[in-house]
Scaffold this motif. Structure first.
Motif, PDB file in Angstrom:
ATOM      1  N   MET A  10      -0.895  27.651  -6.088  1.00  0.00           N
ATOM      2  CA  MET A  10      -0.565  26.254  -5.901  1.00  0.00           C
ATOM      3  C   MET A  10      -1.846  25.438  -6.004  1.00  0.00           C
ATOM      4  SD  MET A  10       1.043  24.254  -2.590  1.00  0.00           S
ATOM      5  CE  MET A  10       2.704  24.787  -2.889  1.00  0.00           C
ATOM      6  N   LEU A  11      -1.741  24.338  -6.742  1.00  0.00           N
ATOM      7  CA  LEU A  11      -2.839  23.385  -6.835  1.00  0.00           C
ATOM      8  C   LEU A  11      -2.504  22.198  -5.944  1.00  0.00           C
ATOM      9  CD1 LEU A  11      -3.299  23.394 -10.697  1.00  0.00           C
ATOM     10  CD2 LEU A  11      -4.645  24.632  -9.011  1.00  0.00           C
ATOM     11  N   VAL A  12      -3.514  21.661  -5.272  1.00  0.00           N
ATOM     12  CA  VAL A  12      -3.322  20.525  -4.368  1.00  0.00           C
ATOM     13  C   VAL A  12      -4.328  19.440  -4.728  1.00  0.00           C
ATOM     14  CG1 VAL A  12      -3.362  19.756  -1.967  1.00  0.00           C
ATOM     15  CG2 VAL A  12      -2.537  22.050  -2.512  1.00  0.00           C
ATOM     16  N   ILE A  13      -3.829  18.209  -4.840  1.00  0.00           N
ATOM     17  CA  ILE A  13      -4.680  17.052  -5.120  1.00  0.00           C
ATOM     18  C   ILE A  13      -4.415  16.005  -4.055  1.00  0.00           C
ATOM     19  CG2 ILE A  13      -5.137  15.144  -6.712  1.00  0.00           C
ATOM     20  CD1 ILE A  13      -4.311  16.974  -8.981  1.00  0.00           C
ATOM     21  N   GLU A  14      -5.476  15.427  -3.528  1.00  0.00           N
ATOM     22  CA  GLU A  14      -5.348  14.337  -2.561  1.00  0.00           C
ATOM     23  C   GLU A  14      -5.886  13.067  -3.204  1.00  0.00           C
ATOM     24  OE1 GLU A  14      -7.558  15.534   0.869  1.00  0.00           O
ATOM     25  OE2 GLU A  14      -6.126  17.098   1.386  1.00  0.00           O
ATOM     26  N   THR A  15      -5.172  11.947  -2.984  1.00  0.00           N
ATOM     27  CA  THR A  15      -5.615  10.678  -3.543  1.00  0.00           C
ATOM     28  C   THR A  15      -5.143   9.522  -2.678  1.00  0.00           C
ATOM     29  OG1 THR A  15      -5.825   9.407  -5.587  1.00  0.00           O
ATOM     30  CG2 THR A  15      -3.647  10.300  -5.087  1.00  0.00           C
ATOM     31  N   SER A  16      -5.621   8.359  -2.998  1.00  0.00           N
ATOM     32  CA  SER A  16      -5.286   7.138  -2.269  1.00  0.00           C
ATOM     33  C   SER A  16      -4.022   6.495  -2.846  1.00  0.00           C
ATOM     34  CB  SER A  16      -6.455   6.154  -2.392  1.00  0.00           C
ATOM     35  OG  SER A  16      -6.102   4.874  -1.939  1.00  0.00           O
ATOM     36  N   SER A  17      -3.354   5.714  -2.022  1.00  0.00           N
ATOM     37  CA  SER A  17      -2.149   5.003  -2.453  1.00  0.00           C
ATOM     38  C   SER A  17      -2.456   3.622  -3.027  1.00  0.00           C
ATOM     39  CB  SER A  17      -1.194   4.841  -1.268  1.00  0.00           C
ATOM     40  OG  SER A  17      -1.786   4.018  -0.265  1.00  0.00           O
ATOM     41  N   THR A  18      -3.728   3.239  -3.076  1.00  0.00           N
ATOM     42  CA  THR A  18      -4.075   1.883  -3.504  1.00  0.00           C
ATOM     43  C   THR A  18      -4.052   1.733  -5.027  1.00  0.00           C
ATOM     44  OG1 THR A  18      -6.428   2.403  -3.452  1.00  0.00           O
ATOM     45  CG2 THR A  18      -5.464   1.443  -1.440  1.00  0.00           C
ATOM     46  N   LEU A  19      -4.005   0.490  -5.476  1.00  0.00           N
ATOM     47  CA  LEU A  19      -3.911   0.172  -6.894  1.00  0.00           C
ATOM     48  C   LEU A  19      -5.013   0.789  -7.759  1.00  0.00           C
ATOM     49  CD1 LEU A  19      -2.292  -1.272  -9.049  1.00  0.00           C
ATOM     50  CD2 LEU A  19      -3.606  -3.343  -8.551  1.00  0.00           C
ATOM     51  N   PRO A  20      -6.271   0.828  -7.322  1.00  0.00           N
ATOM     52  CA  PRO A  20      -7.294   1.434  -8.185  1.00  0.00           C
ATOM     53  C   PRO A  20      -7.024   2.900  -8.545  1.00  0.00           C
ATOM     54  CG  PRO A  20      -8.346   0.132  -6.485  1.00  0.00           C
ATOM     55  CD  PRO A  20      -6.873   0.204  -6.132  1.00  0.00           C
ATOM     56  N   TYR A  21      -6.168   3.584  -7.786  1.00  0.00           N
ATOM     57  CA  TYR A  21      -5.857   4.989  -8.039  1.00  0.00           C
ATOM     58  C   TYR A  21      -4.513   5.181  -8.729  1.00  0.00           C
ATOM     59  CZ  TYR A  21      -9.866   5.879  -5.100  1.00  0.00           C
ATOM     60  OH  TYR A  21     -11.133   5.913  -4.602  1.00  0.00           O
ATOM     61  N   ALA A  22      -3.856   4.099  -9.128  1.00  0.00           N
ATOM     62  CA  ALA A  22      -2.543   4.182  -9.763  1.00  0.00           C
ATOM     63  C   ALA A  22      -2.584   4.986 -11.061  1.00  0.00           C
ATOM     64  CB  ALA A  22      -1.977   2.787 -10.017  1.00  0.00           C
ATOM     65  N   LEU A  23      -3.613   4.808 -11.854  1.00  0.00           N
ATOM     66  CA  LEU A  23      -3.723   5.546 -13.109  1.00  0.00           C
ATOM     67  C   LEU A  23      -3.860   7.046 -12.848  1.00  0.00           C
ATOM     68  CD1 LEU A  23      -3.806   5.168 -16.158  1.00  0.00           C
ATOM     69  CD2 LEU A  23      -6.280   4.961 -15.986  1.00  0.00           C
ATOM     70  N   ALA A  24      -4.620   7.414 -11.848  1.00  0.00           N
ATOM     71  CA  ALA A  24      -4.771   8.828 -11.490  1.00  0.00           C
ATOM     72  C   ALA A  24      -3.428   9.402 -11.035  1.00  0.00           C
ATOM     73  CB  ALA A  24      -5.816   9.000 -10.390  1.00  0.00           C
ATOM     74  N   ARG A  25      -2.692   8.653 -10.217  1.00  0.00           N
ATOM     75  CA  ARG A  25      -1.384   9.135  -9.757  1.00  0.00           C
ATOM     76  C   ARG A  25      -0.435   9.333 -10.931  1.00  0.00           C
ATOM     77  NH1 ARG A  25      -2.514   5.044  -5.866  1.00  0.00           N
ATOM     78  NH2 ARG A  25      -0.988   3.667  -6.839  1.00  0.00           N
ATOM     79  N   THR A  76       9.788   9.020  -7.699  1.00  0.00           N
ATOM     80  CA  THR A  76       9.107   8.323  -6.622  1.00  0.00           C
ATOM     81  C   THR A  76       8.080   9.259  -6.005  1.00  0.00           C
ATOM     82  OG1 THR A  76      10.656   9.031  -4.912  1.00  0.00           O
ATOM     83  CG2 THR A  76      11.160   6.965  -6.041  1.00  0.00           C
ATOM     84  N   CYS A  77       7.117   8.696  -5.362  1.00  0.00           N
ATOM     85  CA  CYS A  77       6.114   9.485  -4.663  1.00  0.00           C
ATOM     86  C   CYS A  77       6.163   9.099  -3.198  1.00  0.00           C
ATOM     87  CB  CYS A  77       4.728   9.237  -5.245  1.00  0.00           C
ATOM     88  SG  CYS A  77       3.455  10.095  -4.314  1.00  0.00           S
ATOM     89  N   CYS A  78       6.722   9.942  -2.393  1.00  0.00           N
ATOM     90  CA  CYS A  78       6.771   9.706  -0.954  1.00  0.00           C
ATOM     91  C   CYS A  78       7.345   8.320  -0.653  1.00  0.00           C
ATOM     92  CB  CYS A  78       5.389   9.874  -0.348  1.00  0.00           C
ATOM     93  SG  CYS A  78       4.660  11.476  -0.707  1.00  0.00           S
ATOM     94  N   GLY A  79       8.357   7.917  -1.415  1.00  0.00           N
ATOM     95  CA  GLY A  79       9.006   6.641  -1.181  1.00  0.00           C
ATOM     96  C   GLY A  79       8.419   5.471  -1.936  1.00  0.00           C
ATOM     97  N   VAL A  80       7.315   5.679  -2.661  1.00  0.00           N
ATOM     98  CA  VAL A  80       6.710   4.602  -3.449  1.00  0.00           C
ATOM     99  C   VAL A  80       7.365   4.630  -4.826  1.00  0.00           C
ATOM    100  CG1 VAL A  80       4.583   3.690  -4.450  1.00  0.00           C
ATOM    101  CG2 VAL A  80       4.531   4.833  -2.219  1.00  0.00           C
ATOM    102  N   PRO A  81       7.997   3.540  -5.274  1.00  0.00           N
ATOM    103  CA  PRO A  81       8.674   3.549  -6.580  1.00  0.00           C
ATOM    104  C   PRO A  81       7.725   3.901  -7.715  1.00  0.00           C
ATOM    105  CG  PRO A  81       9.146   1.521  -5.376  1.00  0.00           C
ATOM    106  CD  PRO A  81       8.079   2.250  -4.619  1.00  0.00           C
ATOM    107  N   ALA A  82       8.237   4.631  -8.699  1.00  0.00           N
ATOM    108  CA  ALA A  82       7.423   5.062  -9.833  1.00  0.00           C
ATOM    109  C   ALA A  82       6.815   3.876 -10.574  1.00  0.00           C
ATOM    110  CB  ALA A  82       8.259   5.910 -10.783  1.00  0.00           C
ATOM    111  N   ARG A  83       7.504   2.722 -10.579  1.00  0.00           N
ATOM    112  CA  ARG A  83       6.959   1.563 -11.299  1.00  0.00           C
ATOM    113  C   ARG A  83       5.594   1.156 -10.769  1.00  0.00           C
ATOM    114  NH1 ARG A  83      10.826  -0.460  -7.933  1.00  0.00           N
ATOM    115  NH2 ARG A  83      10.131  -2.061  -6.481  1.00  0.00           N
ATOM    116  N   ALA A  84       5.266   1.524  -9.527  1.00  0.00           N
ATOM    117  CA  ALA A  84       3.960   1.198  -8.967  1.00  0.00           C
ATOM    118  C   ALA A  84       2.855   1.978  -9.671  1.00  0.00           C
ATOM    119  CB  ALA A  84       3.935   1.498  -7.471  1.00  0.00           C
TER     120      ALA A  84
END
Length: 75
Positions: free
Chosen positions: A1-16, A58-66
């Motif tokens: 299993m691979l695990v990645i941690e990231t922020s929920s903020t807009l600057p990290y949207a492209l990474a998500r 969706t990611c943990c309840g955050v709509p994919a459009r984000a």
């Protein structure tokens, strides 16, 4: 299993978006981890299975459009 941690903020949207398009799914969120309103999102991908799981809408309840930002990839 691979695990990645990231922020929920807009600057990290492209990474998500990249993680999700690569078959990772958001399995956990820790609210206000980095700062108020800046959640920790934990993505996972299981290796060694026949086939791959489709990216979730969706990611943990955050709509994919984000996460839908233009992507430019060159090889």
């Amino acid at each position: 299993m691979l695990v990645i941690e990231t922020s929920s903020t807009l600057p990290y949207a492209l990474a998500r978006r990249l993680y999700e398009s690569s078959g990772y799914r958001c399995d956990a969120v820790i609210h206000d981890f980095y700062a108020p309103g800046d959640d920790l999102l934990i993505y996972t991908k299981t290796l060694g299975r026949a086939g791959s799981e489709e990216a979730v809408s969706t990611c943990c309840g955050v709509p994919a459009r984000a996460f839908q930002l233009p992507v430019s990839v060159s090889s």
